[in-house]
Design a protein around this motif. Structure first.
Motif, PDB file in Angstrom:
ATOM      1  N   ASN A 156      39.288  37.584  47.827  1.00  0.00           N
ATOM      2  CA  ASN A 156      40.625  38.200  48.106  1.00  0.00           C
ATOM      3  C   ASN A 156      40.497  39.682  47.392  1.00  0.00           C
ATOM      4  OD1 ASN A 156      41.548  36.223  49.785  1.00  0.00           O
ATOM      5  ND2 ASN A 156      42.443  35.286  47.926  1.00  0.00           N
ATOM      6  N   THR A 157      39.739  39.472  46.155  1.00  0.00           N
ATOM      7  CA  THR A 157      39.876  40.792  45.448  1.00  0.00           C
ATOM      8  C   THR A 157      38.396  41.259  44.915  1.00  0.00           C
ATOM      9  OG1 THR A 157      41.979  40.302  44.600  1.00  0.00           O
ATOM     10  CG2 THR A 157      40.752  41.922  43.314  1.00  0.00           C
ATOM     11  N   PHE A 158      38.101  42.439  45.342  1.00  0.00           N
ATOM     12  CA  PHE A 158      36.847  43.049  44.823  1.00  0.00           C
ATOM     13  C   PHE A 158      36.780  44.106  44.051  1.00  0.00           C
ATOM     14  CE2 PHE A 158      32.720  44.950  45.462  1.00  0.00           C
ATOM     15  CZ  PHE A 158      31.642  44.018  45.258  1.00  0.00           C
ATOM     16  N   TYR A 159      36.037  44.498  43.106  1.00  0.00           N
ATOM     17  CA  TYR A 159      36.253  45.421  42.313  1.00  0.00           C
ATOM     18  C   TYR A 159      34.940  45.722  41.553  1.00  0.00           C
ATOM     19  CZ  TYR A 159      38.116  48.510  38.630  1.00  0.00           C
ATOM     20  OH  TYR A 159      38.484  49.512  37.675  1.00  0.00           O
ATOM     21  N   LYS A 160      34.706  46.927  41.604  1.00  0.00           N
ATOM     22  CA  LYS A 160      33.285  47.408  41.288  1.00  0.00           C
ATOM     23  C   LYS A 160      33.577  48.098  39.768  1.00  0.00           C
ATOM     24  CE  LYS A 160      29.217  49.644  42.858  1.00  0.00           C
ATOM     25  NZ  LYS A 160      28.459  48.780  43.258  1.00  0.00           N
TER      26      LYS A 160
ATOM     27  N   ASN B  84      39.104  31.447  38.665  1.00  0.00           N
ATOM     28  CA  ASN B  84      38.475  31.425  39.825  1.00  0.00           C
ATOM     29  C   ASN B  84      37.961  33.042  39.910  1.00  0.00           C
ATOM     30  OD1 ASN B  84      37.347  30.302  42.119  1.00  0.00           O
ATOM     31  ND2 ASN B  84      39.091  30.505  43.496  1.00  0.00           N
ATOM     32  N   THR B  85      37.150  33.497  38.897  1.00  0.00           N
ATOM     33  CA  THR B  85      36.731  34.720  39.272  1.00  0.00           C
ATOM     34  C   THR B  85      35.231  34.675  38.927  1.00  0.00           C
ATOM     35  OG1 THR B  85      38.684  35.743  38.282  1.00  0.00           O
ATOM     36  CG2 THR B  85      36.847  37.190  38.162  1.00  0.00           C
ATOM     37  N   GLY B  86      34.424  35.576  39.786  1.00  0.00           N
ATOM     38  CA  GLY B  86      32.846  35.453  39.827  1.00  0.00           C
ATOM     39  C   GLY B  86      32.583  37.046  39.462  1.00  0.00           C
ATOM     40  N   ILE B  87      31.293  36.876  38.848  1.00  0.00           N
ATOM     41  CA  ILE B  87      30.818  38.081  38.467  1.00  0.00           C
ATOM     42  C   ILE B  87      29.281  38.455  39.220  1.00  0.00           C
ATOM     43  CG2 ILE B  87      29.521  39.334  36.535  1.00  0.00           C
ATOM     44  CD1 ILE B  87      30.997  37.863  34.569  1.00  0.00           C
ATOM     45  N   LEU B  88      29.680  39.578  39.959  1.00  0.00           N
ATOM     46  CA  LEU B  88      28.435  40.043  40.886  1.00  0.00           C
ATOM     47  C   LEU B  88      27.416  40.957  40.170  1.00  0.00           C
ATOM     48  CD1 LEU B  88      27.287  39.593  43.900  1.00  0.00           C
ATOM     49  CD2 LEU B  88      28.774  41.911  44.513  1.00  0.00           C
ATOM     50  N   ALA B  89      26.061  40.395  40.094  1.00  0.00           N
ATOM     51  CA  ALA B  89      25.094  41.308  39.367  1.00  0.00           C
ATOM     52  C   ALA B  89      24.133  41.807  40.362  1.00  0.00           C
ATOM     53  CB  ALA B  89      24.576  40.832  38.140  1.00  0.00           C
ATOM     54  N   GLY B  90      23.138  41.001  40.887  1.00  0.00           N
ATOM     55  CA  GLY B  90      22.317  40.916  41.906  1.00  0.00           C
ATOM     56  C   GLY B  90      22.994  40.119  43.396  1.00  0.00           C
TER      57      GLY B  90
ATOM     58  N   TYR C  98      34.732  32.198  44.997  1.00  0.00           N
ATOM     59  CA  TYR C  98      35.806  32.695  44.208  1.00  0.00           C
ATOM     60  C   TYR C  98      36.769  33.560  44.971  1.00  0.00           C
ATOM     61  CZ  TYR C  98      31.833  32.208  40.855  1.00  0.00           C
ATOM     62  OH  TYR C  98      30.944  31.739  39.897  1.00  0.00           O
ATOM     63  N   LYS C  99      37.860  33.817  44.244  1.00  0.00           N
ATOM     64  CA  LYS C  99      39.018  34.311  44.982  1.00  0.00           C
ATOM     65  C   LYS C  99      38.841  35.731  44.566  1.00  0.00           C
ATOM     66  CE  LYS C  99      42.390  30.693  45.417  1.00  0.00           C
ATOM     67  NZ  LYS C  99      43.742  30.378  45.029  1.00  0.00           N
TER      68      LYS C  99
ATOM     69  N   THR D  36      38.241  43.609  31.086  1.00  0.00           N
ATOM     70  CA  THR D  36      39.855  44.023  31.530  1.00  0.00           C
ATOM     71  C   THR D  36      40.113  43.249  32.663  1.00  0.00           C
ATOM     72  OG1 THR D  36      39.902  46.068  30.313  1.00  0.00           O
ATOM     73  CG2 THR D  36      41.659  45.595  32.070  1.00  0.00           C
ATOM     74  N   PHE D  37      39.178  43.184  33.696  1.00  0.00           N
ATOM     75  CA  PHE D  37      39.351  42.544  35.074  1.00  0.00           C
ATOM     76  C   PHE D  37      39.094  40.954  34.755  1.00  0.00           C
ATOM     77  CE2 PHE D  37      37.741  40.559  39.035  1.00  0.00           C
ATOM     78  CZ  PHE D  37      38.504  41.437  39.979  1.00  0.00           C
ATOM     79  N   LEU D  38      38.134  40.660  33.793  1.00  0.00           N
ATOM     80  CA  LEU D  38      37.970  39.234  33.607  1.00  0.00           C
ATOM     81  C   LEU D  38      39.395  38.575  32.958  1.00  0.00           C
ATOM     82  CD1 LEU D  38      34.307  39.025  32.593  1.00  0.00           C
ATOM     83  CD2 LEU D  38      35.393  38.433  34.774  1.00  0.00           C
ATOM     84  N   THR D  39      39.796  39.365  32.167  1.00  0.00           N
ATOM     85  CA  THR D  39      41.047  38.878  31.347  1.00  0.00           C
ATOM     86  C   THR D  39      42.209  38.741  32.222  1.00  0.00           C
ATOM     87  OG1 THR D  39      40.442  39.930  29.167  1.00  0.00           O
ATOM     88  CG2 THR D  39      42.493  39.455  29.554  1.00  0.00           C
ATOM     89  N   SER D  40      42.470  39.820  33.234  1.00  0.00           N
ATOM     90  CA  SER D  40      43.462  39.841  34.273  1.00  0.00           C
ATOM     91  C   SER D  40      43.362  38.906  35.569  1.00  0.00           C
ATOM     92  CB  SER D  40      44.129  41.058  34.488  1.00  0.00           C
ATOM     93  OG  SER D  40      42.741  41.694  35.203  1.00  0.00           O
ATOM     94  N   HIS D  41      42.154  38.256  35.596  1.00  0.00           N
ATOM     95  CA  HIS D  41      41.617  37.578  36.790  1.00  0.00           C
ATOM     96  C   HIS D  41      40.989  36.456  36.175  1.00  0.00           C
ATOM     97  CE1 HIS D  41      42.380  41.591  38.771  1.00  0.00           C
ATOM     98  NE2 HIS D  41      42.824  40.937  39.821  1.00  0.00           N
ATOM     99  N   ASN D  42      41.624  35.622  35.186  1.00  0.00           N
ATOM    100  CA  ASN D  42      40.767  34.612  34.575  1.00  0.00           C
ATOM    101  C   ASN D  42      40.631  33.382  35.189  1.00  0.00           C
ATOM    102  OD1 ASN D  42      43.347  33.591  34.000  1.00  0.00           O
ATOM    103  ND2 ASN D  42      43.066  33.754  31.783  1.00  0.00           N
TER     104      ASN D  42
END
Length: 280
Positions: A3-7, A24-30, A43-44, A16-22
């Motif tokens: 539902n939420t995607f941030y670059k 069901n949050t995923g980190i996208l690298a590759g 992830y949401k 800051t993003f991880l703290t506020s969306h702790n």
């Protein structure tokens, strides 16, 4: 469903993003895990960290530091990467995959078929992780990779920013046994040791196994037996590794076959390590 995607453009934005969306949050690298077919990652909220300045490889006074978002291919093309890590990076047989997969992502996922974790643990690599303090200050911590694996929940909301290889004289080797380069492995093994010329023994031995169902784990009883002189020969080591390796029978091979592979590989690395040290 996302539902939420941030670059993110820097580490503080990520934290800051991880703290506020702790939750069901995923980190996208590759994106090789989140975007793969039949991925178990759901992830949401997702944050893209590929342009957050984590792609540097540099030599330091103590060794080599690799940014978490360095891809496998970028690492392979670097003059600083040791040969043992280069071999592990090539376990990813597809150049397309190597151009996407990141070293930090492969470590963070902690998959049982990880290309890099067994060899990084064997190398006694360290991770630089970051977190935010209550006042918003970035906190860095230098963590042994074995501690990161063994206490995964403690680092759930932290971010890996660099991988440190600070043991340039250490013998490190790995092997990945699979039917083809694209197939899931029967077993993965990492082996690392320092050699004491004075005592004529292997010090700080790490034998790391990766198998389906049991994940990534060390053979600590075997390591201790070598350290205390209970195991002194390749034959003794092979027998002990076979006895301690945990595996299940599946389409990649039987339990007995996987134990055999682990034992013979460990014995081979044991001899290779002693030969490299000039004992034989």
């Amino acid at each position: 469903m996302i539902n939420t995607f941030y670059k993110a453009s820097d580490v503080k934005e990520i934290l800051t993003f991880l703290t506020s969306h702790n939750e069901n949050t995923g980190i996208l690298a590759g994106g090789t895990d989140i975007n793969r077919l039949n991925s178990q990652s759901s992830y949401k909220s997702v944050i893209d960290i590929s342009e957050a300045g984590l792609q540097e490889i540099k030599r330091t006074e103590s060794g080599i530091e690799i940014g978490a978002c360095v891809t496998f291919q970028q690492a392979l093309e670097s003059k600083f990467i040791p040969s043992y890590l280069g071999k592990a990076l090539r376990y990813a047989g597809s150049r397309t995959l190597r151009n996407m997969a990141t070293i930090g992502g492969n470590a963070a996922l902690q998959r049982s078929d990880s290309y890099l974790l067994p060899v990084l643990i064997a190398a006694k690599a360290r991770l630089i992780t970051t977190d935010l303090s209550e006042d918003g200050t970035i906190i860095e911590e230098n963590v042994p990779i074995r501690e990161y694996i063994e206490h995964r929940n403690m680092f759930q909301h932290t971010l890996i920013v660099r991988i440190c290889l600070n043991k340039p004289e250490r013998f490190v080797a790995s092997e990945r046994f699979c039917k083809s380069i694209q197939a899931p492995p029967s077993i993965v093994i990492g082996f690392g040791a320092d050699y004491s010329e004075q005592k004529k023994v292997l010090n700080n031995l790490r034998i790391v196994i990766g198998t389906a169902f049991y994940g990534i784990y060390r053979l600590q009883k075997v390591e201790e037996a070598v350290a205390h002189g209970v195991i002194q020969t390749a034959e003794e080591l092979e027998k002990a590794v076979v006895g301690e390796t945990k595996a299940v029978s599946d389409y990649t091979g039987s339990e007995a076959y996987k134990k055999y592979l682990a034992g013979t590989a460990a014995a081979h690395f044991f001899i290779e390590c002693q030969t490299a040290a000039g004992r034989f």
